[in-house]
Design a protein around this motif. Structure first.
Motif, mmCIF file in Angstrom:
data_model
loop_
_atom_site.group_PDB
_atom_site.id
_atom_site.type_symbol
_atom_site.label_atom_id
_atom_site.label_comp_id
_atom_site.label_asym_id
_atom_site.label_seq_id
_atom_site.Cartn_x
_atom_site.Cartn_y
_atom_site.Cartn_z
ATOM 1 N N THR A 27 0.819 -1.155 -0.028
ATOM 2 C CA THR A 27 0.013 -0.090 -0.054
ATOM 3 C C THR A 27 0.995 1.230 0.031
ATOM 4 O OG1 THR A 27 -1.721 1.212 1.218
ATOM 5 C CG2 THR A 27 -0.325 -0.103 2.503
ATOM 6 N N ARG A 28 0.508 2.431 -0.480
ATOM 7 C CA ARG A 28 1.288 3.658 -0.729
ATOM 8 C C ARG A 28 0.468 4.532 0.504
ATOM 9 N NH1 ARG A 28 1.346 5.221 -6.975
ATOM 10 N NH2 ARG A 28 2.709 3.648 -7.852
ATOM 11 N N VAL A 29 -0.454 3.983 1.235
ATOM 12 C CA VAL A 29 -1.169 4.919 2.058
ATOM 13 C C VAL A 29 -0.628 4.404 3.770
ATOM 14 C CG1 VAL A 29 -3.440 5.537 3.377
ATOM 15 C CG2 VAL A 29 -3.294 4.991 1.019
ATOM 16 N N SER A 52 -0.083 6.577 17.026
ATOM 17 C CA SER A 52 -1.113 6.810 15.982
ATOM 18 C C SER A 52 -0.237 7.615 14.676
ATOM 19 C CB SER A 52 -2.037 7.803 16.627
ATOM 20 O OG SER A 52 -1.236 9.060 17.001
ATOM 21 N N SER A 53 -1.051 8.095 13.724
ATOM 22 C CA SER A 53 -0.499 9.022 12.765
ATOM 23 C C SER A 53 0.277 10.126 13.313
ATOM 24 C CB SER A 53 -1.698 9.091 11.752
ATOM 25 O OG SER A 53 -2.664 9.466 12.249
ATOM 26 N N GLY A 54 -0.612 10.734 14.425
ATOM 27 C CA GLY A 54 -0.239 11.930 15.010
ATOM 28 C C GLY A 54 0.967 11.648 16.130
ATOM 29 N N ASP A 55 1.426 10.494 16.163
ATOM 30 C CA ASP A 55 2.512 10.244 17.215
ATOM 31 C C ASP A 55 2.014 10.010 18.388
ATOM 32 O OD1 ASP A 55 5.246 11.836 15.226
ATOM 33 O OD2 ASP A 55 4.382 10.179 14.998
ATOM 34 N N ASP A 72 8.342 5.343 10.966
ATOM 35 C CA ASP A 72 8.891 5.886 10.231
ATOM 36 C C ASP A 72 8.011 6.067 9.081
ATOM 37 O OD1 ASP A 72 10.011 6.908 7.656
ATOM 38 O OD2 ASP A 72 11.817 6.551 8.341
ATOM 39 N N ASN A 73 7.000 6.947 8.819
ATOM 40 C CA ASN A 73 5.792 7.209 7.992
ATOM 41 C C ASN A 73 6.185 6.752 6.484
ATOM 42 O OD1 ASN A 73 3.785 7.624 10.045
ATOM 43 N ND2 ASN A 73 4.193 9.814 9.935
#
Length: 119
Positions: A27-29, A52-55, A72-73
């Protein structure tokens, strides 16, 4: 096809350290949440740590101060640094990631990596 592949498990003595890594592919997401769960024989799978995506991070009480989760996003990786390991940390550790799709949360799991802490 989304896949999560863990690495870094093994055998370590009490008080030792290990780092688990997980790479997300297919996935690229970037995931909403990534994390680690563990499951000992005969026991349910339980949360170890999430990020989370917001760390924002969340840890099980049993690992606070000893384990550190990071991600590492760009590389879609999540790591778990485990210090001061105890025999009760012995488990199969599973990588976890989820995404929001069409109003639902879709989650994926890795195949698991064994961590054994000898006394």
């Amino acid at each position: 096809q989304v896949q999560l592949v863990e690495s870094g498990g093994g055998l370590v003595q009490t008080g030792g350290s290990l780092t688990l890594s997980c790479i997300v592919s297919g996935t690229r997401v970037s995931p909403n949440t990534m994390g680690w769960y563990r499951q000992a024989p005969g026991q349910p799978r339980v949360l170890v740590a999430t990020i989370s995506s917001g760390d924002n991070t969340d840890y099980a009480d049993s690992v606070k101060g000893r384990f550190t989760i990071s991600k590492d996003n760009a590389k879609k990786t999540v790591n778990l640094q485990m210090n001061s390991l105890k025999p009760e940390d012995t488990s199969v550790y599973y990588c976890y990631a989820d995404w929001s799709a069409f109003g639902k949360v879709v989650n994926y799991w890795g195949q698991g990596t064994q961590v054994t802490v000898s006394s």
